[in-house]
Motif scaffolding. Structure first.
Motif, PDB file in Angstrom:
ATOM      1  N   ASN A  56     -61.004  10.743 -32.123  1.00 29.18           N
ATOM      2  CA  ASN A  56     -62.322  10.268 -32.527  1.00 29.18           C
ATOM      3  C   ASN A  56     -62.273   9.459 -33.823  1.00 29.18           C
ATOM      4  OD1 ASN A  56     -63.623  11.462 -30.277  1.00 29.18           O
ATOM      5  ND2 ASN A  56     -63.455  13.440 -31.319  1.00 29.18           N
ATOM      6  N   GLN A  57     -61.282   8.605 -33.912  1.00 27.64           N
ATOM      7  CA  GLN A  57     -61.128   7.675 -35.037  1.00 27.64           C
ATOM      8  C   GLN A  57     -61.009   8.396 -36.374  1.00 27.64           C
ATOM      9  OE1 GLN A  57     -64.345   4.915 -34.518  1.00 27.64           O
ATOM     10  NE2 GLN A  57     -63.612   4.281 -32.541  1.00 27.64           N
ATOM     11  N   THR A  58     -60.122   9.372 -36.429  1.00 25.35           N
ATOM     12  CA  THR A  58     -59.867  10.108 -37.663  1.00 25.35           C
ATOM     13  C   THR A  58     -58.389  10.003 -38.021  1.00 25.35           C
ATOM     14  OG1 THR A  58     -59.426  12.165 -36.474  1.00 25.35           O
ATOM     15  CG2 THR A  58     -61.704  11.773 -37.167  1.00 25.35           C
ATOM     16  N   GLY A  59     -58.071  10.421 -39.202  1.00 22.18           N
ATOM     17  CA  GLY A  59     -56.691  10.446 -39.662  1.00 22.18           C
ATOM     18  C   GLY A  59     -56.229   9.100 -40.175  1.00 22.18           C
ATOM     19  N   PRO A  60     -54.956   9.031 -40.549  1.00 21.49           N
ATOM     20  CA  PRO A  60     -54.399   7.767 -41.028  1.00 21.49           C
ATOM     21  C   PRO A  60     -54.628   6.655 -40.019  1.00 21.49           C
ATOM     22  CG  PRO A  60     -52.850   9.551 -41.374  1.00 21.49           C
ATOM     23  CD  PRO A  60     -53.975  10.115 -40.551  1.00 21.49           C
ATOM     24  N   ARG A  61     -54.753   5.436 -40.514  1.00 23.44           N
ATOM     25  CA  ARG A  61     -55.045   4.309 -39.640  1.00 23.44           C
ATOM     26  C   ARG A  61     -54.287   3.075 -40.111  1.00 23.44           C
ATOM     27  NH1 ARG A  61     -60.604   1.814 -41.583  1.00 23.44           N
ATOM     28  NH2 ARG A  61     -60.231   1.996 -43.804  1.00 23.44           N
ATOM     29  N   LEU A  62     -54.188   2.125 -39.208  1.00 19.98           N
ATOM     30  CA  LEU A  62     -53.623   0.830 -39.556  1.00 19.98           C
ATOM     31  C   LEU A  62     -54.405  -0.227 -38.804  1.00 19.98           C
ATOM     32  CD1 LEU A  62     -51.594  -0.509 -37.148  1.00 19.98           C
ATOM     33  CD2 LEU A  62     -50.282   1.491 -37.771  1.00 19.98           C
ATOM     34  N   ILE A  63     -54.339  -1.431 -39.321  1.00 20.01           N
ATOM     35  CA  ILE A  63     -55.022  -2.547 -38.683  1.00 20.01           C
ATOM     36  C   ILE A  63     -53.955  -3.516 -38.196  1.00 20.01           C
ATOM     37  CG2 ILE A  63     -55.352  -3.803 -40.848  1.00 20.01           C
ATOM     38  CD1 ILE A  63     -58.109  -4.719 -39.692  1.00 20.01           C
ATOM     39  N   THR A  64     -54.164  -4.070 -37.003  1.00 21.05           N
ATOM     40  CA  THR A  64     -53.177  -4.957 -36.406  1.00 21.05           C
ATOM     41  C   THR A  64     -53.892  -6.126 -35.727  1.00 21.05           C
ATOM     42  OG1 THR A  64     -51.209  -4.974 -34.979  1.00 21.05           O
ATOM     43  CG2 THR A  64     -53.019  -3.546 -34.297  1.00 21.05           C
ATOM     44  N   PHE A  65     -53.300  -7.299 -35.820  1.00 20.01           N
ATOM     45  CA  PHE A  65     -53.939  -8.545 -35.422  1.00 20.01           C
ATOM     46  C   PHE A  65     -53.228  -9.209 -34.237  1.00 20.01           C
ATOM     47  CE2 PHE A  65     -54.737  -7.769 -39.839  1.00 20.01           C
ATOM     48  CZ  PHE A  65     -56.048  -8.150 -40.035  1.00 20.01           C
ATOM     49  N   LYS A  66     -53.918 -10.156 -33.618  1.00 19.19           N
ATOM     50  CA  LYS A  66     -53.352 -10.942 -32.517  1.00 19.19           C
ATOM     51  C   LYS A  66     -51.959 -11.439 -32.917  1.00 19.19           C
ATOM     52  CE  LYS A  66     -53.965 -15.241 -29.981  1.00 19.19           C
ATOM     53  NZ  LYS A  66     -54.790 -16.436 -29.838  1.00 19.19           N
ATOM     54  N   GLY A  67     -51.006 -11.220 -32.002  1.00 17.67           N
ATOM     55  CA  GLY A  67     -49.637 -11.651 -32.264  1.00 17.67           C
ATOM     56  C   GLY A  67     -48.767 -10.601 -32.931  1.00 17.67           C
ATOM     57  N   ASP A  68     -49.372  -9.551 -33.485  1.00 17.49           N
ATOM     58  CA  ASP A  68     -48.576  -8.495 -34.129  1.00 17.49           C
ATOM     59  C   ASP A  68     -47.800  -7.714 -33.084  1.00 17.49           C
ATOM     60  OD1 ASP A  68     -49.568  -9.163 -36.598  1.00 17.49           O
ATOM     61  OD2 ASP A  68     -50.788  -7.354 -36.836  1.00 17.49           O
ATOM     62  N   GLU A  69     -46.596  -7.368 -33.436  1.00 14.35           N
ATOM     63  CA  GLU A  69     -45.758  -6.511 -32.597  1.00 14.35           C
ATOM     64  C   GLU A  69     -45.204  -5.395 -33.487  1.00 14.35           C
ATOM     65  OE1 GLU A  69     -42.851  -8.905 -30.595  1.00 14.35           O
ATOM     66  OE2 GLU A  69     -44.380 -10.019 -29.483  1.00 14.35           O
ATOM     67  N   TRP A  70     -45.501  -4.157 -33.113  1.00 14.05           N
ATOM     68  CA  TRP A  70     -45.028  -2.985 -33.846  1.00 14.05           C
ATOM     69  C   TRP A  70     -44.013  -2.282 -32.950  1.00 14.05           C
ATOM     70  CZ3 TRP A  70     -47.211  -0.832 -38.519  1.00 14.05           C
ATOM     71  CH2 TRP A  70     -48.145  -1.683 -39.134  1.00 14.05           C
ATOM     72  N   PRO A  71     -42.731  -2.413 -33.232  1.00 14.56           N
ATOM     73  CA  PRO A  71     -41.717  -1.849 -32.354  1.00 14.56           C
ATOM     74  C   PRO A  71     -41.597  -0.328 -32.408  1.00 14.56           C
ATOM     75  CG  PRO A  71     -40.692  -2.872 -34.251  1.00 14.56           C
ATOM     76  CD  PRO A  71     -42.167  -3.184 -34.326  1.00 14.56           C
ATOM     77  N   SER A  72     -42.168   0.301 -33.445  1.00 11.43           N
ATOM     78  CA  SER A  72     -42.028   1.755 -33.525  1.00 11.43           C
ATOM     79  C   SER A  72     -43.101   2.373 -34.412  1.00 11.43           C
ATOM     80  CB  SER A  72     -40.653   2.119 -34.102  1.00 11.43           C
ATOM     81  OG  SER A  72     -40.566   3.509 -34.314  1.00 11.43           O
ATOM     82  N   TYR A  73     -43.734   3.431 -33.893  1.00 11.24           N
ATOM     83  CA  TYR A  73     -44.650   4.228 -34.714  1.00 11.24           C
ATOM     84  C   TYR A  73     -43.907   5.367 -35.399  1.00 11.24           C
ATOM     85  CZ  TYR A  73     -48.401   2.035 -31.942  1.00 11.24           C
ATOM     86  OH  TYR A  73     -49.243   1.163 -31.318  1.00 11.24           O
ATOM     87  N   PHE A  74     -42.653   5.558 -35.059  1.00 13.81           N
ATOM     88  CA  PHE A  74     -41.876   6.681 -35.578  1.00 13.81           C
ATOM     89  C   PHE A  74     -41.850   6.694 -37.109  1.00 13.81           C
ATOM     90  CE2 PHE A  74     -37.892   8.734 -36.837  1.00 13.81           C
ATOM     91  CZ  PHE A  74     -38.100   9.991 -36.281  1.00 13.81           C
ATOM     92  N   THR A  75     -41.702   5.527 -37.709  1.00 17.27           N
ATOM     93  CA  THR A  75     -41.626   5.462 -39.167  1.00 17.27           C
ATOM     94  C   THR A  75     -42.925   5.911 -39.828  1.00 17.27           C
ATOM     95  OG1 THR A  75     -42.236   3.139 -39.104  1.00 17.27           O
ATOM     96  CG2 THR A  75     -39.886   3.647 -39.219  1.00 17.27           C
ATOM     97  N   TYR A  76     -44.014   5.935 -39.063  1.00 20.92           N
ATOM     98  CA  TYR A  76     -45.309   6.386 -39.580  1.00 20.92           C
ATOM     99  C   TYR A  76     -45.594   7.836 -39.211  1.00 20.92           C
ATOM    100  CZ  TYR A  76     -45.731   1.413 -40.082  1.00 20.92           C
ATOM    101  OH  TYR A  76     -45.483   0.117 -40.418  1.00 20.92           O
ATOM    102  N   GLY A  77     -44.715   8.453 -38.429  1.00 20.56           N
ATOM    103  CA  GLY A  77     -44.924   9.827 -38.001  1.00 20.56           C
ATOM    104  C   GLY A  77     -46.075   9.970 -37.025  1.00 20.56           C
ATOM    105  N   TRP A  78     -46.325   8.915 -36.247  1.00 17.40           N
ATOM    106  CA  TRP A  78     -47.470   8.909 -35.349  1.00 17.40           C
ATOM    107  C   TRP A  78     -47.086   9.329 -33.944  1.00 17.40           C
ATOM    108  CZ3 TRP A  78     -51.543   4.570 -36.029  1.00 17.40           C
ATOM    109  CH2 TRP A  78     -51.991   4.570 -37.341  1.00 17.40           C
ATOM    110  N   ASN A  79     -48.066   9.917 -33.269  1.00 12.15           N
ATOM    111  CA  ASN A  79     -47.961  10.269 -31.859  1.00 12.15           C
ATOM    112  C   ASN A  79     -49.385  10.341 -31.335  1.00 12.15           C
ATOM    113  OD1 ASN A  79     -46.812  10.941 -29.434  1.00 12.15           O
ATOM    114  ND2 ASN A  79     -46.432  13.069 -29.959  1.00 12.15           N
ATOM    115  N   ASP A  80     -49.609  10.061 -30.081  1.00 10.31           N
ATOM    116  CA  ASP A  80     -50.965  10.057 -29.518  1.00 10.31           C
ATOM    117  C   ASP A  80     -51.896   9.163 -30.332  1.00 10.31           C
ATOM    118  OD1 ASP A  80     -50.101  11.894 -27.677  1.00 10.31           O
ATOM    119  OD2 ASP A  80     -50.896  13.603 -28.768  1.00 10.31           O
ATOM    120  N   THR A  81     -51.460   7.983 -30.663  1.00 14.10           N
ATOM    121  CA  THR A  81     -52.250   7.076 -31.480  1.00 14.10           C
ATOM    122  C   THR A  81     -53.528   6.689 -30.754  1.00 14.10           C
ATOM    123  OG1 THR A  81     -50.224   6.219 -32.426  1.00 14.10           O
ATOM    124  CG2 THR A  81     -52.197   4.912 -32.740  1.00 14.10           C
TER     125      THR A  81
END
Length: 174
Positions: free
Chosen positions: A138-163
């Motif tokens: 429900n849109q809680t917790g740490p967040r990031l913003i990403t734009f057209k053309g962005d490619e994020w190869p890994s959420y691991f470095t952020y400790g994210w899961n079930d984003t």
């Protein structure tokens, strides 16, 4: 033309600086950790607590912003949102480096567990629009913003899961 005017005092008082393009380090303009109010003309702007468009952020839409709330005197970089906010599209990938199964998301999702993509988002590519990703439900917790053309190869470095995802609409960005 879009611009943001930052003021070093609340209510548009004190010294001000006008910005018309991205600034990755406001210290170079001698305005880091100074801004306390802003006027936005044209497109939305993202204000970040860290240089290089990183850290906690605040999104400001067109209009007057008498105070910058929790980011008062903490802004170190800013970015113009030039992408269209209509018809957003992002591809989520099960594994890092865009591997495994993928899902295309076209609208806001407040809980990925409702679909068949639970525990799968480990990387993404943004095809259209701007997306705000949240770690919690429900849109809680740490967040990031990403734009057209962005490619994020890994959420691991952020400790994210079930984003969780929320594409910003005009209303959400105000």
């Amino acid at each position: 033309m879009s611009e943001i005017i930052l003021y070093d005092r609340p209510d548009f008082e004190g010294e001000s600086k006008v910005f018309v393009a991205n600034e990755s380090d406001l210290a170079e303009k001698m305005f880091a950790n100074v801004a306390r109010s802003a006027r936005v003309v044209g497109q939305h702007w993202v204000l970040y607590m860290e240089a290089g468009f990183t850290g906690e952020f605040l999104i400001l839409g067109p209009g007057d912003h008498k105070s910058l709330g929790q980011l008062n005197q903490k802004i170190k970089s800013l970015q113009l949102v030039s992408e269209s906010l209509m018809n957003p599209e992002i591809d989520l990938f099960e594994h890092m480096d865009y591997g495994g199964e993928s899902r295309t998301i076209l609208k806001e999702e407040d809980n990925l567990r409702r679909g068949d993509i639970n525990d799968m988002a480990s990387s993404h590519k943004v095809k259209r629009g701007v997306w705000i990703l949240h770690q919690g439900f429900n849109q809680t917790g740490p967040r990031l913003i990403t734009f057209k053309g962005d490619e994020w190869p890994s959420y691991f470095t952020y400790g994210w899961n079930d984003t969780l995802l929320a594409p910003p609409s005009g209303q959400q960005l105000h």
